[in-house]
Motif scaffolding. Structure first.
Motif, PDB file in Angstrom:
ATOM      1  N   HIS A  22       0.853  -1.196   0.000  1.00  0.00           N
ATOM      2  CA  HIS A  22       0.000   0.000   0.000  1.00  0.00           C
ATOM      3  C   HIS A  22       0.881   1.235   0.000  1.00  0.00           C
ATOM      4  CE1 HIS A  22      -2.657  -3.209   1.466  1.00  0.00           C
ATOM      5  NE2 HIS A  22      -3.585  -2.542   0.805  1.00  0.00           N
ATOM      6  N   ARG A  48     -12.720   2.125   1.950  1.00  0.00           N
ATOM      7  CA  ARG A  48     -12.718   0.816   1.305  1.00  0.00           C
ATOM      8  C   ARG A  48     -14.111   0.196   1.262  1.00  0.00           C
ATOM      9  NH1 ARG A  48      -8.223  -2.520   2.085  1.00  0.00           N
ATOM     10  NH2 ARG A  48      -9.697  -4.053   2.893  1.00  0.00           N
ATOM     11  N   GLY A  57      -3.797   0.250  -2.753  1.00  0.00           N
ATOM     12  CA  GLY A  57      -2.849  -0.854  -2.944  1.00  0.00           C
ATOM     13  C   GLY A  57      -3.572  -2.169  -2.806  1.00  0.00           C
ATOM     14  N   GLY A  58      -2.829  -3.263  -2.658  1.00  0.00           N
ATOM     15  CA  GLY A  58      -3.477  -4.555  -2.497  1.00  0.00           C
ATOM     16  C   GLY A  58      -2.508  -5.709  -2.581  1.00  0.00           C
ATOM     17  N   PHE A  59      -3.049  -6.889  -2.852  1.00  0.00           N
ATOM     18  CA  PHE A  59      -2.236  -8.105  -2.885  1.00  0.00           C
ATOM     19  C   PHE A  59      -1.297  -8.126  -4.084  1.00  0.00           C
ATOM     20  CE2 PHE A  59      -5.803  -9.866  -0.287  1.00  0.00           C
ATOM     21  CZ  PHE A  59      -5.024 -10.214   0.805  1.00  0.00           C
ATOM     22  N   GLU A  74      -1.982  -2.463  -8.911  1.00  0.00           N
ATOM     23  CA  GLU A  74      -3.120  -2.245  -8.007  1.00  0.00           C
ATOM     24  C   GLU A  74      -3.595  -0.786  -8.080  1.00  0.00           C
ATOM     25  OE1 GLU A  74      -5.118  -3.920  -5.845  1.00  0.00           O
ATOM     26  OE2 GLU A  74      -4.300  -5.835  -6.492  1.00  0.00           O
ATOM     27  N   GLU A  78      -7.286   0.820  -8.755  1.00  0.00           N
ATOM     28  CA  GLU A  78      -7.997   1.568  -7.708  1.00  0.00           C
ATOM     29  C   GLU A  78      -8.044   3.072  -7.961  1.00  0.00           C
ATOM     30  OE1 GLU A  78      -7.221  -1.578  -4.070  1.00  0.00           O
ATOM     31  OE2 GLU A  78      -6.521   0.463  -3.821  1.00  0.00           O
ATOM     32  N   SER A 102      -7.945 -11.365   6.556  1.00  0.00           N
ATOM     33  CA  SER A 102      -7.562 -12.209   5.419  1.00  0.00           C
ATOM     34  C   SER A 102      -6.594 -13.313   5.816  1.00  0.00           C
ATOM     35  CB  SER A 102      -6.909 -11.346   4.362  1.00  0.00           C
ATOM     36  OG  SER A 102      -5.727 -10.818   4.886  1.00  0.00           O
ATOM     37  N   PHE A 109       1.334 -13.388   6.581  1.00  0.00           N
ATOM     38  CA  PHE A 109       0.831 -12.292   5.771  1.00  0.00           C
ATOM     39  C   PHE A 109       1.669 -11.037   6.071  1.00  0.00           C
ATOM     40  CE2 PHE A 109      -2.692  -8.987   5.453  1.00  0.00           C
ATOM     41  CZ  PHE A 109      -2.508  -8.822   4.089  1.00  0.00           C
ATOM     42  N   ILE A 167      -8.318  -0.047   8.435  1.00  0.00           N
ATOM     43  CA  ILE A 167      -7.943  -1.441   8.136  1.00  0.00           C
ATOM     44  C   ILE A 167      -6.553  -1.735   8.705  1.00  0.00           C
ATOM     45  CG2 ILE A 167      -6.952  -0.805   5.875  1.00  0.00           C
ATOM     46  CD1 ILE A 167      -8.694  -4.134   6.513  1.00  0.00           C
ATOM     47  N   ASN A 169      -3.077  -2.129  10.114  1.00  0.00           N
ATOM     48  CA  ASN A 169      -2.290  -1.141  10.851  1.00  0.00           C
ATOM     49  C   ASN A 169      -2.202   0.199  10.092  1.00  0.00           C
ATOM     50  OD1 ASN A 169      -0.702  -2.139   8.865  1.00  0.00           O
ATOM     51  ND2 ASN A 169       1.110  -2.454  10.114  1.00  0.00           N
ATOM     52  N   ALA A 170      -3.242   0.506   9.289  1.00  0.00           N
ATOM     53  CA  ALA A 170      -3.203   1.735   8.486  1.00  0.00           C
ATOM     54  C   ALA A 170      -3.120   2.995   9.352  1.00  0.00           C
ATOM     55  CB  ALA A 170      -4.415   1.804   7.564  1.00  0.00           C
ATOM     56  N   GLN A 173       0.413   3.321  10.410  1.00  0.00           N
ATOM     57  CA  GLN A 173       1.213   3.711   9.236  1.00  0.00           C
ATOM     58  C   GLN A 173       1.061   5.213   8.987  1.00  0.00           C
ATOM     59  OE1 GLN A 173      -0.548   0.954   6.459  1.00  0.00           O
ATOM     60  NE2 GLN A 173       1.203  -0.422   6.510  1.00  0.00           N
TER      61      GLN A 173
HETATM   62  N1  APR Z   1      -2.266  -2.780   7.229  1.00  0.00           N
HETATM   63  C1  APR Z   1      -2.441  -4.110   7.319  1.00  0.00           C
HETATM   64  N2  APR Z   1      -3.194  -4.799   6.466  1.00  0.00           N
HETATM   65  C2  APR Z   1      -3.792  -4.112   5.502  1.00  0.00           C
HETATM   66  C3  APR Z   1      -3.640  -2.724   5.345  1.00  0.00           C
HETATM   67  C4  APR Z   1      -2.841  -2.062   6.269  1.00  0.00           C
HETATM   68  N3  APR Z   1      -2.653  -0.764   6.219  1.00  0.00           N
HETATM   69  N4  APR Z   1      -4.342  -2.320   4.296  1.00  0.00           N
HETATM   70  C5  APR Z   1      -4.910  -3.431   3.799  1.00  0.00           C
HETATM   71  N5  APR Z   1      -4.583  -4.485   4.523  1.00  0.00           N
HETATM   72  C6  APR Z   1      -4.960  -5.880   4.309  1.00  0.00           C
HETATM   73  C7  APR Z   1      -6.432  -6.066   3.970  1.00  0.00           C
HETATM   74  O1  APR Z   1      -7.151  -6.517   5.084  1.00  0.00           O
HETATM   75  C8  APR Z   1      -6.416  -7.142   2.930  1.00  0.00           C
HETATM   76  O2  APR Z   1      -6.617  -8.388   3.533  1.00  0.00           O
HETATM   77  O3  APR Z   1      -4.227  -6.273   3.170  1.00  0.00           O
HETATM   78  C9  APR Z   1      -5.000  -7.154   2.402  1.00  0.00           C
HETATM   79  C10 APR Z   1      -4.928  -6.733   0.979  1.00  0.00           C
HETATM   80  O4  APR Z   1      -5.261  -5.374   0.861  1.00  0.00           O
HETATM   81  P1  APR Z   1      -6.474  -4.886  -0.056  1.00  0.00           P
HETATM   82  O5  APR Z   1      -6.149  -3.480  -0.412  1.00  0.00           O
HETATM   83  O6  APR Z   1      -7.778  -5.174   0.608  1.00  0.00           O
HETATM   84  O7  APR Z   1      -6.325  -5.872  -1.278  1.00  0.00           O
HETATM   85  P2  APR Z   1      -6.866  -5.718  -2.750  1.00  0.00           P
HETATM   86  O8  APR Z   1      -5.985  -6.630  -3.576  1.00  0.00           O
HETATM   87  O9  APR Z   1      -6.983  -4.288  -3.118  1.00  0.00           O
HETATM   88  O10 APR Z   1      -8.314  -6.307  -2.644  1.00  0.00           O
HETATM   89  C11 APR Z   1      -8.615  -7.575  -3.192  1.00  0.00           C
HETATM   90  O11 APR Z   1      -8.871  -8.575  -1.051  1.00  0.00           O
HETATM   91  O12 APR Z   1      -9.642  -8.165   1.112  1.00  0.00           O
HETATM   92  C12 APR Z   1      -9.826  -8.886  -0.066  1.00  0.00           C
HETATM   93  O13 APR Z   1     -11.887  -9.750  -0.847  1.00  0.00           O
HETATM   94  C13 APR Z   1     -11.170  -8.553  -0.646  1.00  0.00           C
HETATM   95  O14 APR Z   1     -11.775  -8.191  -2.972  1.00  0.00           O
HETATM   96  C14 APR Z   1     -10.851  -7.861  -1.972  1.00  0.00           C
HETATM   97  C15 APR Z   1      -9.476  -8.394  -2.301  1.00  0.00           C
END
Ligand code: APR
Ligand code: MG
Length: 221
Positions: A22, A48, A57-59, A74, A78, A102, A109, A167, A169-170, A173
Motif C-alpha cells: 500500500h 474501502r 494498494g493490495g495483494f 493495483e 484503484e 484475510s 501475511f 484497516i 495497521n493503516a 502507518q
Molecule cells: N495494514 C495491514 N493490512 C492491511 C492494510 C494495512 N494498512 N491495508 C490493507 N490491509 C490488508 C487487507 O485486510 C487485505 O486483507 O491487506 C490485504 C490486501 O489489501 P487490499 O487493499 O484489501 O487488497 P486488494 O488486492 O486491493 O483487494 C482484493 O482482497 O480483502 C480482499 O476480498 C477482498 O476483494 C478484496 C481483495
C-alpha cells in the motif's frame, strides 16, 4: 527495527507468505481552509469496500512481479492512473496484525508500505481518475479522502479523522509517516491522538443511544 518489522529483503525471503503493498501519496499545498487555516499537505486515503479507511494498494505476488510493479498495477485498478512506485519509496514491511481478516496466522501475511510525494496537480488528477476511470470505483473503493492535518477551533480535524476505523495497521502507518516526514509536529499529533480517544468514547455512547432507538419490540403476549 521495531518488533514485527522486517527489511524488504527479509520479507521477500520469508517462505509461504502472502504479500500486500500500500502507498501513501501526498503533496504540499498552499490551500487554506476558510481562507485562514493552512492545510499544508494533501494526503490521500480511501474509503474501502469494507467501510474502513485504508491506503490504496493490495495483494501482490512476488513470484510473478516485483512488489513495486504489483503495487503500480493495483494503483491502476484503484486510482485509474499509472503511477510508478520504486524501491526508494519503500518505508517498511511488517507482519500483518493478528486481527487481519484475510489471514488466520498473522506471520503468513506481510504488508509493505510505501510513501510517495507528488505534485498537487497530480493529486487532483488521481482524485478525478479515481472517481471516473478507475475500474474499482464504486465497489472495492468507495471514494478517495483527504486527511485533515489541522485542528479547528472546536477541536475537529485530525483528531476526528484519527478516531474513525482503519484497516489493519493503516492508522499507525499514517501516524508514523506524519512523524517521520515531519508533516505534523509531534506535540500537535499527541494532542490530536489524545482528543481522538475522547471522541471515541463519545462515539461509543452515541452508538449505544442510537441502538436503543431500534430495540426490537418485545411481544406482550
Ligand atoms: N495494514 C495491514 N493490512 C492491511 C492494510 C494495512 N494498512 N491495508 C490493507 N490491509 C490488508 C487487507 O485486510 C487485505 O486483507 O491487506 C490485504 C490486501 O489489501 P487490499 O487493499 O484489501 O487488497 P486488494 O488486492 O486491493 O483487494 C482484493 O482482497 O480483502 C480482499 O476480498 C477482498 O476483494 C478484496 C481483495
Ligand atoms: Mg486495495
Amino acid at each position: 527495527m521495531a518488533s514485527g518489522q522486517l527489511s524488504r529483503a527479509e520479507a521477500l525471503a520469508s517462505p509461504g507468505c502472502r504479500h500486500a503493498c500500500h502507498v501513501m501519496l501526498f503533496s504540499d499545498t498552499k490551500i487554506q481552509l476558510f481562507g485562514r487555516i493552512p492545510i499544508r499537505h494533501i494526503i490521500l486515503m480511501q474509503m474501502r469496500f469494507d467501510g474502513l479507511l485504508g491506503f490504496p494498494g493490495g495483494f501482490v505476488n512476488p513470484l510473478k512481479e516485483t512488489l513495486e510493479t504489483g503495487l503500480s498495477r493495483e494503483l491502476s485498478e484503484e486510482l485509474g492512473v499509472a503511477l510508478q512506485i520504486s524501491v526508494e519509496d519503500h518505508v517498511d514491511s511488517c507482519h500483518a496484525p493478528a486481527s487481519s481478516p484475510s489471514s488466520s496466522s498473522s506471520s503468513r501475511f506481510i504488508t509493505h508500505f510505501y510513501v510517495k510525494k507528488i505534485e498537487e496537480e497530480q493529486i487532483r488528477e488521481v482524485e478525478r481518475a479515481a472517481a471516473t476511470t478507475a475500474t474499482d470505483h464504486g465497489h472495492e473503493v468507495l471514494g478517495m479522502v483527504r486527511v485533515p492535518l489541522y485542528t479547528t477551533k472546536g477541536g475537529g480535524g485530525l483528531s476526528s479523522f484519527l478516531s474513525h476505523s482503519f484497516i489493519g495497521n493503516a492508522r499507525s502507518q499514517l501516524v508514523n509517516t506524519l512523524l517521520r516526514f515531519n508533516l505534523v509536529a509531534p506535540e500537535e499529533l499527541h494532542k490530536a491522538l489524545t482528543h481522538s480517544m475522547k471522541i471515541h468514547t463519545h462515539t461509543g455512547e452515541d452508538l449505544r443511544a442510537v441502538t436503543t432507538l431500534i430495540k426490537p419490540k418485545t411481544k406482550l403476549f
